[in-house]
Write an enzyme that holds these catalytic residues in place. Structure first.
Site, PDB file in Angstrom:
ATOM      1  N   GLY A 132      45.616  38.558  40.447  1.00  0.00           N
ATOM      2  CA  GLY A 132      46.808  39.423  40.339  1.00  0.00           C
ATOM      3  C   GLY A 132      47.631  39.417  41.620  1.00  0.00           C
ATOM      4  O   GLY A 132      48.859  39.465  41.585  1.00  0.00           O
TER       5      GLY A 132
ATOM      6  N   HIS B  70      44.252  33.507  43.718  1.00  0.00           N
ATOM      7  CA  HIS B  70      44.567  34.845  44.232  1.00  0.00           C
ATOM      8  C   HIS B  70      44.557  35.910  43.123  1.00  0.00           C
ATOM      9  O   HIS B  70      44.718  37.103  43.413  1.00  0.00           O
ATOM     10  CB  HIS B  70      45.939  34.857  44.920  1.00  0.00           C
ATOM     11  CG  HIS B  70      45.911  34.309  46.320  1.00  0.00           C
ATOM     12  ND1 HIS B  70      45.734  32.982  46.594  1.00  0.00           N
ATOM     13  CD2 HIS B  70      46.023  34.935  47.519  1.00  0.00           C
ATOM     14  CE1 HIS B  70      45.761  32.797  47.910  1.00  0.00           C
ATOM     15  NE2 HIS B  70      45.924  33.958  48.487  1.00  0.00           N
TER      16      HIS B  70
ATOM     17  N   ARG C  94      37.455  37.362  49.269  1.00  0.00           N
ATOM     18  CA  ARG C  94      37.435  38.159  48.037  1.00  0.00           C
ATOM     19  C   ARG C  94      36.046  38.159  47.375  1.00  0.00           C
ATOM     20  O   ARG C  94      35.472  37.094  47.129  1.00  0.00           O
ATOM     21  CB  ARG C  94      38.475  37.583  47.052  1.00  0.00           C
ATOM     22  CG  ARG C  94      38.381  38.078  45.640  1.00  0.00           C
ATOM     23  CD  ARG C  94      38.842  39.508  45.489  1.00  0.00           C
ATOM     24  NE  ARG C  94      38.927  39.884  44.087  1.00  0.00           N
ATOM     25  CZ  ARG C  94      38.785  41.134  43.639  1.00  0.00           C
ATOM     26  NH1 ARG C  94      38.556  42.120  44.485  1.00  0.00           N
ATOM     27  NH2 ARG C  94      38.887  41.397  42.353  1.00  0.00           N
TER      28      ARG C  94
ATOM     29  N   GLU D 279      65.881  11.227  52.737  1.00  0.00           N
ATOM     30  CA  GLU D 279      65.742  12.614  52.270  1.00  0.00           C
ATOM     31  C   GLU D 279      64.500  12.759  51.380  1.00  0.00           C
ATOM     32  O   GLU D 279      63.766  13.734  51.484  1.00  0.00           O
ATOM     33  CB  GLU D 279      67.003  13.027  51.491  1.00  0.00           C
ATOM     34  CG  GLU D 279      66.958  14.481  51.058  1.00  0.00           C
ATOM     35  CD  GLU D 279      68.151  14.903  50.198  1.00  0.00           C
ATOM     36  OE1 GLU D 279      69.044  14.071  49.945  1.00  0.00           O
ATOM     37  OE2 GLU D 279      68.176  16.066  49.775  1.00  0.00           O
TER      38      GLU D 279
END
Ligand code: FAD
Length: 187
Positions: A148, A146, A74, A48
């Site tokens: 805001g 990124h 951006r 796991e």
């Protein structure tokens, strides 16, 4: 009593407390060998933990790709975010951390296939902690890149950041992984 739990992240996976009372299980439904349950669950934990490490690599890779795409698109102060060295270096650090965690996780898988059980128990715990720390860091940086929008539900990195928080807890906490490593290392 049993109840469904409301989680910070991982909303695609239902999590609930299960409560058994006076529950009898037919003998033909026995899983594995009688009185060997602890060993079975310990062996399963190692597997796991490798899965969880691999999930961290996948989540971080997604967060990294989203960040590269966003940083290219951006525009701020007349250029794209990739035009700023500080942002490019964040991306380079993210890529490097992902590569390191991926390599360690891959090594555990190779050694598990070779049947090196004792080494695998320790390495699986190391891989989980390494990949977990990496994933938390990468997702945090992804939100930062990124700006805001990184805090908004409509952007994937917001979800990845919340999902990443489970990994130092689930499947054995970061602290318990260190205890496993101490035991395997012999101190
Ligand atoms: C979303 C989610 C899904 C889960 N799914 C499952 C599941 O499918 N099956 C399942 O069985 N469990 C599941 N769990 C439970 C999970 O495995 C446990 O929450 C986890 O192992 C930590 O145990 P705990 O919550 O009892 O914390 P605790 O043991 O109470 O620990 C609290 C804090 O104390 C620290 N601590 C405790 N003991 C020590 C020690 N000896 N040395 C140092 N520090 C210590 C821990 O590291 C932690 O920081 C899930 C949990 C979550 C959040």
């Amino acid at each position: 009593m049993s109840r469904k739990l409301k989680k910070m992240g991982w909303w695609a996976s239902d999590t609930a407390e299960l409560h058994f009372e006076g529950c009898r299980v037919p003998v033909e439904n026995l899983i594995g060998e009688e009185n060997a349950g602890f060993l079975a669950i310990m062996q399963n934990f190692a597997v796991e933990r490798v899965h969880l490490a691999a999930q961290c690599v996948a989540i971080a890779t997604l967060a990294y790709r989203e960040s590269v795409a966003y940083a290219r698109e951006r525009q701020a102060f007349g250029k794209s975010l990739t035009g700023f060295q500080v942002v490019r270096h964040k991306l380079a650090d993210m890529a490097s951390r992902i590569a390191a965690a991926r390599a360690l996780t891959g090594e555990v898988v190779v050694r598990a296939v070779r049947g090196e059980d004792m080494a695998v128990a320790g390495l699986a715990a190391m891989a989980k902690n390494t990949a977990t720390d990496m994933c938390s860091r990468v997702c945090d940086e992804a939100v930062q890149i990124h700006g805001g929008y990184g805090y908004m539900r409509e952007y994937l990195v917001e979800r990845l950041y919340r999902d990443a928080r489970l990994y130092p807890i689930g499947g054995g906490t970061r602290e318990i992984m260190n205890e496993v490593i101490c035991k395997v290392e012999g101190y």
